[in-house]
Design a protein around this motif. Structure first.
Motif, short mmCIF file in Angstrom:
data_model
loop_
_atom_site.label_atom_id
_atom_site.label_comp_id
_atom_site.label_asym_id
_atom_site.label_seq_id
_atom_site.Cartn_x
_atom_site.Cartn_y
_atom_site.Cartn_z
N ALA A 84 44.87 50.78 25.48
CA ALA A 84 44.90 50.58 26.93
C ALA A 84 44.18 49.30 27.32
N LEU A 85 43.06 49.03 26.67
CA LEU A 85 42.28 47.83 26.97
C LEU A 85 43.06 46.58 26.59
N ARG A 86 43.63 46.58 25.39
CA ARG A 86 44.38 45.40 24.94
C ARG A 86 45.60 45.17 25.83
N ALA A 87 46.30 46.24 26.20
CA ALA A 87 47.48 46.08 27.04
C ALA A 87 47.11 45.47 28.39
N ALA A 88 46.01 45.93 28.98
CA ALA A 88 45.59 45.39 30.27
C ALA A 88 45.25 43.91 30.17
N LEU A 89 44.54 43.54 29.11
CA LEU A 89 44.18 42.13 28.95
C LEU A 89 45.42 41.28 28.67
N HIS A 90 46.33 41.80 27.84
CA HIS A 90 47.54 41.05 27.51
C HIS A 90 48.42 40.86 28.75
N GLU A 91 48.50 41.90 29.57
CA GLU A 91 49.34 41.85 30.77
C GLU A 91 48.62 41.26 31.97
N ARG A 92 47.34 40.94 31.79
CA ARG A 92 46.52 40.30 32.81
C ARG A 92 46.48 41.14 34.09
N ARG A 93 46.14 42.42 33.91
CA ARG A 93 45.99 43.32 35.06
C ARG A 93 44.64 44.03 34.96
N GLY A 94 44.11 44.37 36.10
CA GLY A 94 42.80 45.00 36.15
C GLY A 94 42.85 46.43 36.64
N GLY A 95 41.70 47.09 36.60
CA GLY A 95 41.62 48.48 37.02
C GLY A 95 40.75 48.70 38.23
N LEU A 96 40.39 47.64 38.93
CA LEU A 96 39.49 47.77 40.08
C LEU A 96 40.21 48.36 41.28
N VAL A 97 39.47 49.18 42.05
CA VAL A 97 40.03 49.80 43.25
C VAL A 97 39.03 49.67 44.39
N ARG A 98 39.53 49.87 45.60
CA ARG A 98 38.64 49.85 46.76
C ARG A 98 37.59 50.95 46.65
N ASP A 99 36.39 50.66 47.08
CA ASP A 99 35.30 51.63 46.97
C ASP A 99 35.63 52.92 47.71
N GLY A 100 35.52 54.02 46.98
CA GLY A 100 35.64 55.33 47.60
C GLY A 100 34.75 56.30 46.87
N PHE A 101 33.68 55.76 46.29
CA PHE A 101 32.86 56.56 45.38
C PHE A 101 31.74 57.29 46.13
N ALA A 102 31.69 58.60 45.93
CA ALA A 102 30.54 59.42 46.34
C ALA A 102 30.07 59.12 47.75
N GLU A 103 31.02 59.03 48.67
CA GLU A 103 30.71 58.89 50.09
C GLU A 103 30.03 57.56 50.44
N SER A 104 30.08 56.59 49.56
CA SER A 104 29.51 55.28 49.92
C SER A 104 30.46 54.59 50.89
N ASP A 105 29.94 53.68 51.67
CA ASP A 105 30.73 53.02 52.71
C ASP A 105 30.64 51.50 52.59
N LEU A 106 30.66 51.02 51.37
CA LEU A 106 30.49 49.58 51.13
C LEU A 106 31.85 48.88 51.06
#
Length: 417
Positions: free
Chosen positions: A29-51
């Protein structure tokens, strides 16, 4: 190649390795993401934070549970460790190493920056009317940085010297150096090394207070970079002595360098002097010159000061060696970053591809480095990985393939009296 100092145990074979992050579980999964130049970041929605920021959570870290006799270890950090250990069959390989070497001859050295702090945060929300923390809260099995080490020891059966390294973002790079020294002393024959770090409010709001969070997916080395994207991950490697007849695809740790410049609590030395010391020490321990390095995986957090300091240091030591930061894909996994990016460096060597940075549109001309914005197919022998933490705790690691190790051993034999 230079021959000033070389630790007697190097090279050490990286017999097995695995990495889990927001781009997926395991090496494929890591190699495929790097090869395809895509990331896994998402908008913050963690544990009720509002950042206003982007994060890199690992799937299933919320829903996994540790039960049975190991239930006291149940917390997000240890769940993440279990997910990471299961990937690529690493847990079975680690247990096999324990059987081969003996339980007391295998150490466990892991890096983390926050351990299971989230569990303590949640416990404070459930305080009793007296103010006491709720029954069942177990600091040592969850919050403590050593908790993840104890948990991995319980799962693998390893009983050799073990420790947790918590030196901010260099934590799980420094574990490779610690393991090499333990093997050099003869205390152990193999080591399970790596890093695990999980999301928590302390980290998110702490970095926010320092004005270091980006409101966009991070873009290292871009002139418009404006901060980091915090993430989580778990990465592990098994280190053993280099065999007489290695497999064709074997990878080795051939050099490490550490420094502690203590320039400032949270800001790097503006000229990257501590970083330069770590990189030069890694070259010396490997017996290599700067020109021998084919690719550099940068620390590259995407903060203005960090990238500027590292860029100056890399330019001073290596000139125009191809380099990139992969944090645009995985985010900054903090105490797990060193181990995660060690695995990325190993994958680059094994699959002959230098991964480009993503999200960055252009390269800051003031940094004067050969930063890759597109993947590059290339035969490589030596790759260097940088990890630099708060307080000036710096670590650089050098990995080599079989051809690179053979050249080093041949040069060593020629220099022997």
């Amino acid at each position: 190649m230079s021959g000033i100092f070389r630790p007697v145990t190097l090279p050490l074979r990286v017999s097995r390795f695995t990495a889990t992050s927001c781009v997926g579980e395991g090496n494929d999964a890591l190699r495929a993401a790097l090869h395809e130049r895509r990331g896994g970041l998402v908008r913050d929605g963690f544990a009720e934070s509002d950042l206003d920021t982007w994060l890199g959570p690992v799937a299933n870290a919320d829903t996994e549970r540790i039960d049975g006799e190991l239930a006291p270890f149940d917390c997000r950090n240890n769940r993440l460790a279990r997910i990471g250990l299961a990937a690529d069959g690493f847990l079975d390989d680690a247990r096999d190493a324990v059987r081969r070497h003996g339980a007391h001859r295998v150490g466990v050295i892991l890096g983390t920056s926050t351990g299971g702090v989230l569990e303590t945060e949640l416990a404070y929300r459930r305080r009793l009317p007296s103010g006491a923390l709720p029954p069942g809260f177990d600091y040592s099995a969850t919050h403590s940085p050593y908790s993840v080490v104890e948990y991995v020891r319980a799962l693998t059966g390893a009983r050799g010297p073990s420790t947790a390294v918590s030196s901010a973002c260099s934590s799980s790079a420094k574990v490779f150096a610690s393991a090499a020294r333990l093997i050099a002393t003869g205390l152990i024959d193999a080591a399970i090394v790596g890093g695990v770090d999980s999301l928590c409010q302390t980290t998110l709001y702490g970095f926010n207070s320092l004005e270091l969070l980006s409101s966009d997916p991070c873009r290292p080395y871009d002139p418009d970079r404006n901060g980091i994207s915090i993430s989580e991950g778990a990465a592990f490697a098994l280190l053993e002595r280099w065999p007489g007849r290695p497999d064709d695809d074997a990878i080795a740790l051939v050099g490490y360098g550490e420094s502690s410049d203590a320039h400032h609590m949270s800001s790097p030395h503006p000229e990257g002097l501590g970083a330069q010391i770590a990189m030069r020490a890694a070259l010396t321990s490997a017996g290599l010159d700067a020109g021998d390095i084919d690719y550099i995986n940068l620390h590259g957090t995407a903060t203005p000061s960090n990238d500027a300091a590292e860029g100056l240091a890399v330019s001073a030591v290596f000139g125009a060696t191809p380099c990139s930061s992969t944090k645009g894909a995985t985010g900054h996994t903090l105490g797990a970053a060193g181990a995660l990016e060690a695995v990325i460096s190993i994958l680059a060597l094994r699959h002959h591809e230098m991964p480009a940075g993503i999200n960055s549109k252009r390269v800051d001309p003031a940094l004067n480095v050969h930063y890759l914005l597109e993947n590059r197919a290339a035969e490589m022998r030596y790759v260097l990985s940088n990890s630099f933490g708060f307080g000036g705790t710096n670590c650089s690691l050098i990995f080599a393939n079989v051809a690179g190790v053979s050249d080093l051993l041949r040069a060593r034999d020629q220099e022997a009296p």
